[in-house]
Motif scaffolding. Structure first.
Motif, PDB file in Angstrom:
ATOM      1  N   LEU A  66      37.923  46.031  49.515  1.00  0.00           N
ATOM      2  CA  LEU A  66      38.215  45.846  48.090  1.00  0.00           C
ATOM      3  C   LEU A  66      39.532  46.523  47.784  1.00  0.00           C
ATOM      4  O   LEU A  66      39.769  47.657  48.175  1.00  0.00           O
ATOM      5  N   ARG A  67      40.364  45.791  47.079  1.00  0.00           N
ATOM      6  CA  ARG A  67      41.616  46.338  46.571  1.00  0.00           C
ATOM      7  C   ARG A  67      41.498  46.299  45.058  1.00  0.00           C
ATOM      8  O   ARG A  67      41.494  45.233  44.448  1.00  0.00           O
ATOM      9  N   ALA A  68      41.384  47.495  44.424  1.00  0.00           N
ATOM     10  CA  ALA A  68      41.139  47.582  42.991  1.00  0.00           C
ATOM     11  C   ALA A  68      42.335  47.098  42.174  1.00  0.00           C
ATOM     12  O   ALA A  68      42.162  46.443  41.146  1.00  0.00           O
ATOM     13  N   THR A  69      43.551  47.403  42.603  1.00  0.00           N
ATOM     14  CA  THR A  69      44.762  46.930  41.933  1.00  0.00           C
ATOM     15  C   THR A  69      45.721  46.428  43.003  1.00  0.00           C
ATOM     16  O   THR A  69      45.504  46.636  44.195  1.00  0.00           O
ATOM     17  N   SER A  70      46.795  45.788  42.567  1.00  0.00           N
ATOM     18  CA  SER A  70      47.737  45.239  43.543  1.00  0.00           C
ATOM     19  C   SER A  70      48.449  46.337  44.325  1.00  0.00           C
ATOM     20  O   SER A  70      48.883  46.122  45.449  1.00  0.00           O
ATOM     21  N   GLN A  71      48.575  47.551  43.749  1.00  0.00           N
ATOM     22  CA  GLN A  71      49.225  48.645  44.451  1.00  0.00           C
ATOM     23  C   GLN A  71      48.246  49.513  45.237  1.00  0.00           C
ATOM     24  O   GLN A  71      48.657  50.307  46.074  1.00  0.00           O
ATOM     25  N   ALA A  72      46.973  49.400  44.974  1.00  0.00           N
ATOM     26  CA  ALA A  72      45.971  50.261  45.617  1.00  0.00           C
ATOM     27  C   ALA A  72      45.738  49.810  47.058  1.00  0.00           C
ATOM     28  O   ALA A  72      45.822  48.622  47.369  1.00  0.00           O
ATOM     29  N   PRO A  73      45.437  50.745  47.936  1.00  0.00           N
ATOM     30  CA  PRO A  73      45.124  50.363  49.321  1.00  0.00           C
ATOM     31  C   PRO A  73      43.730  49.742  49.403  1.00  0.00           C
ATOM     32  O   PRO A  73      42.878  49.958  48.540  1.00  0.00           O
ATOM     33  N   GLU A  74      43.498  48.966  50.454  1.00  0.00           N
ATOM     34  CA  GLU A  74      42.179  48.370  50.666  1.00  0.00           C
ATOM     35  C   GLU A  74      41.215  49.426  51.180  1.00  0.00           C
ATOM     36  O   GLU A  74      41.583  50.269  51.991  1.00  0.00           O
ATOM     37  N   GLU A  85      30.248  48.793  43.126  1.00  0.00           N
ATOM     38  CA  GLU A  85      31.609  49.123  42.680  1.00  0.00           C
ATOM     39  C   GLU A  85      32.116  48.078  41.684  1.00  0.00           C
ATOM     40  O   GLU A  85      32.707  48.413  40.657  1.00  0.00           O
ATOM     41  N   LEU A  86      31.852  46.814  41.973  1.00  0.00           N
ATOM     42  CA  LEU A  86      32.294  45.745  41.078  1.00  0.00           C
ATOM     43  C   LEU A  86      31.494  45.740  39.778  1.00  0.00           C
ATOM     44  O   LEU A  86      32.032  45.444  38.714  1.00  0.00           O
ATOM     45  N   LEU A 118      28.389  38.270  43.379  1.00  0.00           N
ATOM     46  CA  LEU A 118      29.273  38.604  42.255  1.00  0.00           C
ATOM     47  C   LEU A 118      28.735  38.038  40.946  1.00  0.00           C
ATOM     48  O   LEU A 118      28.765  38.705  39.912  1.00  0.00           O
ATOM     49  N   ARG A 119      28.247  36.828  40.984  1.00  0.00           N
ATOM     50  CA  ARG A 119      27.669  36.227  39.763  1.00  0.00           C
ATOM     51  C   ARG A 119      26.444  37.021  39.311  1.00  0.00           C
ATOM     52  O   ARG A 119      26.255  37.260  38.127  1.00  0.00           O
ATOM     53  N   ASN A 120      25.606  37.410  40.264  1.00  0.00           N
ATOM     54  CA  ASN A 120      24.417  38.200  39.919  1.00  0.00           C
ATOM     55  C   ASN A 120      24.792  39.584  39.401  1.00  0.00           C
ATOM     56  O   ASN A 120      24.034  40.189  38.643  1.00  0.00           O
ATOM     57  N   ALA A 121      25.949  40.085  39.816  1.00  0.00           N
ATOM     58  CA  ALA A 121      26.403  41.400  39.365  1.00  0.00           C
ATOM     59  C   ALA A 121      27.032  41.340  37.980  1.00  0.00           C
ATOM     60  O   ALA A 121      27.365  42.372  37.411  1.00  0.00           O
ATOM     61  N   GLY A 122      27.213  40.135  37.445  1.00  0.00           N
ATOM     62  CA  GLY A 122      27.770  40.004  36.104  1.00  0.00           C
ATOM     63  C   GLY A 122      29.255  39.710  36.060  1.00  0.00           C
ATOM     64  O   GLY A 122      29.860  39.728  34.994  1.00  0.00           O
ATOM     65  N   VAL A 123      29.865  39.427  37.210  1.00  0.00           N
ATOM     66  CA  VAL A 123      31.285  39.090  37.235  1.00  0.00           C
ATOM     67  C   VAL A 123      31.427  37.630  36.828  1.00  0.00           C
ATOM     68  O   VAL A 123      30.879  36.740  37.476  1.00  0.00           O
ATOM     69  N   ASN A 124      32.138  37.381  35.723  1.00  0.00           N
ATOM     70  CA  ASN A 124      32.278  36.025  35.209  1.00  0.00           C
ATOM     71  C   ASN A 124      33.560  35.339  35.651  1.00  0.00           C
ATOM     72  O   ASN A 124      33.615  34.123  35.706  1.00  0.00           O
TER      73      ASN A 124
END
Length: 137
Positions: A66-74, A85-86, A118-124
């Motif tokens: 997972l990369r939280a932002t474009s500058q963050a490391p994986e 986390e998501l 992801l859908r079950n976790a509430g990510v739309n």
């Protein structure tokens, strides 16, 4: 009185008649059947993913990062830790978008399982990342 011999041949003429009738029926109805079509998106004209999107990478060996932002490391995550986390990110920002980047050798089923989680976790807002350029034919 002379005994009649039994006839040991099968009369196939009625079967041929039935087959010819079925053949005509199928020949007449086949052009009327509508075939389904699927309009797949072109890979050449793919919009760029949102800059604030979290990127989930599915590696060929099945590992998840997972990369939280474009500058963050994986960071490497197990499936359960990734989902928690998501969920935390979506609860903090309900409009959070997530992009799934899967290696082309990853089975389709694995990607669909991640999408379902992801859908079950509430990510739309979930998208799939592709490589821009000519599609391999």
């Amino acid at each position: 009185m002379r005994q009649r011999r039994l006839m040991n041949q099968i009369n196939v003429v009625p079967y041929i008649d039935v087959m010819l009738v079925l053949l005509v029926i199928f020949m007449v109805t086949a052009p009327m059947i509508q075939s389904g079509s699927v309009n797949l998106p072109s890979v050449d004209k793919v919009p760029a993913p949102p800059t604030d999107a979290m990127i989930v990478t599915v590696k060929p060996d099945g590992g998840l990062t997972l990369r939280a932002t474009s500058q963050a490391p994986e960071k490497d995550y197990s499936r359960r830790d990734l989902i928690s986390e998501l969920q935390a990110a979506v609860s903090a920002n309900p409009g959070q978008s997530v992009v799934i980047a899967a290696d082309k050798s990853v089975k389709y089923e694995q990607v669909m399982n991640i999408l379902n989680d992801l859908r079950n976790a509430g990510v739309n807002k979930v998208g799939l990342q592709t490589q821009v350029g000519k599609a391999a034919r």
